[in-house]
Design a protein around this motif. Structure first.
Motif, PDB file in Angstrom:
ATOM      1  N   TYR A  80       0.842  -1.192   0.000  1.00 31.40           N
ATOM      2  CA  TYR A  80       0.000   0.000   0.000  1.00 31.40           C
ATOM      3  C   TYR A  80       0.883   1.250   0.000  1.00 31.40           C
ATOM      4  O   TYR A  80       1.661   1.430  -0.918  1.00 31.40           O
ATOM      5  CB  TYR A  80      -0.964  -0.026   1.192  1.00 31.40           C
ATOM      6  N   TRP A  96      -2.924  -0.719   7.094  1.00 31.90           N
ATOM      7  CA  TRP A  96      -3.827  -0.593   5.941  1.00 31.90           C
ATOM      8  C   TRP A  96      -4.706  -1.829   5.789  1.00 31.90           C
ATOM      9  O   TRP A  96      -5.909  -1.709   5.532  1.00 31.90           O
ATOM     10  CB  TRP A  96      -3.040  -0.339   4.658  1.00 31.90           C
ATOM     11  N   GLU A  97      -4.135  -3.030   5.925  1.00 30.16           N
ATOM     12  CA  GLU A  97      -4.935  -4.258   5.821  1.00 30.16           C
ATOM     13  C   GLU A  97      -6.078  -4.243   6.824  1.00 30.16           C
ATOM     14  O   GLU A  97      -7.210  -4.597   6.500  1.00 30.16           O
ATOM     15  CB  GLU A  97      -4.066  -5.501   6.042  1.00 30.16           C
ATOM     16  N   LEU A 109      -8.648  -1.403   5.691  1.00 31.03           N
ATOM     17  CA  LEU A 109      -9.353  -1.725   4.452  1.00 31.03           C
ATOM     18  C   LEU A 109     -10.315  -2.891   4.624  1.00 31.03           C
ATOM     19  O   LEU A 109     -11.366  -2.932   3.975  1.00 31.03           O
ATOM     20  CB  LEU A 109      -8.347  -2.029   3.337  1.00 31.03           C
ATOM     21  N   VAL A 121     -13.731  -1.389   5.838  1.00 29.49           N
ATOM     22  CA  VAL A 121     -14.422  -0.348   5.083  1.00 29.49           C
ATOM     23  C   VAL A 121     -15.683  -0.912   4.446  1.00 29.49           C
ATOM     24  O   VAL A 121     -15.655  -1.962   3.803  1.00 29.49           O
ATOM     25  CB  VAL A 121     -13.497   0.254   3.998  1.00 29.49           C
ATOM     26  N   ASN A 153      -8.886  -5.697  -1.040  1.00 29.61           N
ATOM     27  CA  ASN A 153      -8.348  -4.563  -0.296  1.00 29.61           C
ATOM     28  C   ASN A 153      -7.533  -3.633  -1.184  1.00 29.61           C
ATOM     29  O   ASN A 153      -7.573  -2.411  -1.016  1.00 29.61           O
ATOM     30  CB  ASN A 153      -7.512  -5.032   0.893  1.00 29.61           C
ATOM     31  N   ILE A 207      -9.891  -1.430  -3.113  1.00 29.38           N
ATOM     32  CA  ILE A 207     -10.406  -0.357  -2.251  1.00 29.38           C
ATOM     33  C   ILE A 207      -9.325   0.701  -2.050  1.00 29.38           C
ATOM     34  O   ILE A 207      -9.597   1.904  -2.139  1.00 29.38           O
ATOM     35  CB  ILE A 207     -10.886  -0.936  -0.900  1.00 29.38           C
ATOM     36  N   PHE A 208      -8.112   0.274  -1.796  1.00 28.76           N
ATOM     37  CA  PHE A 208      -6.998   1.208  -1.596  1.00 28.76           C
ATOM     38  C   PHE A 208      -6.801   2.104  -2.816  1.00 28.76           C
ATOM     39  O   PHE A 208      -6.578   3.301  -2.685  1.00 28.76           O
ATOM     40  CB  PHE A 208      -5.709   0.448  -1.274  1.00 28.76           C
ATOM     41  N   ILE A 230     -13.368   7.256   3.142  1.00 32.30           N
ATOM     42  CA  ILE A 230     -14.127   6.253   3.886  1.00 32.30           C
ATOM     43  C   ILE A 230     -15.255   6.975   4.619  1.00 32.30           C
ATOM     44  O   ILE A 230     -15.028   8.002   5.252  1.00 32.30           O
ATOM     45  CB  ILE A 230     -13.211   5.527   4.890  1.00 32.30           C
TER      46      ILE A 230
END
Length: 157
Positions: free
Chosen positions: A3, A55-56, A59, A62, A128, A131-132, A141
């Motif tokens: 990410y 981040w994992e 995400l 979300v 993920n 989404i990122f 978000i």
């Protein structure tokens, strides 16, 4: 790195979590200081690994994203296997990113200058990361209030 590295401010907010992360690798404060001074590339790798872990976690939780700019509003609901998009497009010179433009939309939902579109998209092999990428493109978000309102409006029977 999968990410993006967290910002300095984000690291400061997650200071305790980062300490715990280092502790899981048996790295205490003095050893961390030594690593930063003598092996900066290792320190960089640790920052990257921690960033990806954060981040994992984010995400994976979300449920909704929204991206508003100019004459477009993209509202996403993120399901297990696909995302649903409700898009609003203005065909005039109003700017949805301003209070005035948003107020105009609110007062003129059925105006000829307002178009509603919908789409479903199946995620790639990495939900993920999909989404990122939307977040990197400017999506935020949210809790889904706008999505819910417009989805109900567009799909009212």
């Amino acid at each position: 790195m999968k990410y993006a590295r967290l910002t300095k401010e984000q690291f400061e907010e997650l200071h305790q979590e980062f300490i715990n992360f280092l502790a899981t690798q048996s790295i205490d404060a003095s050893e961390w200081k030594t690593i930063k001074e003598t092996k900066p590339e290792v320190a960089e790798q640790e920052l990257d690994v921690f960033s990806d872990l954060v981040w994992e976690g984010v995400l994976g939780k979300v449920k909704y994203l929204e991206h508003i700019n100019g004459q477009h509003m993209h509202l996403f609901a993120l399901g297990e296997t696909n995302m649903h998009l409700v898009a609003i497009k203005l065909t005039n010179d109003k700017d949805l990113a301003t209070k005035e433009g948003f107020a105009w939309l609110r007062d003129n939902l059925m105006h000829d200058n307002v178009e509603f579109l919908q789409a479903n998209k199946t995620y790639s092999e990495d939900k993920n990361l999909d989404i990122f990428k939307l977040i990197q493109q400017g999506a935020n978000i949210t809790k889904g209030e706008l999505y819910t309102f417009f989805n109900n409006l567009v799909n009212a029977n």
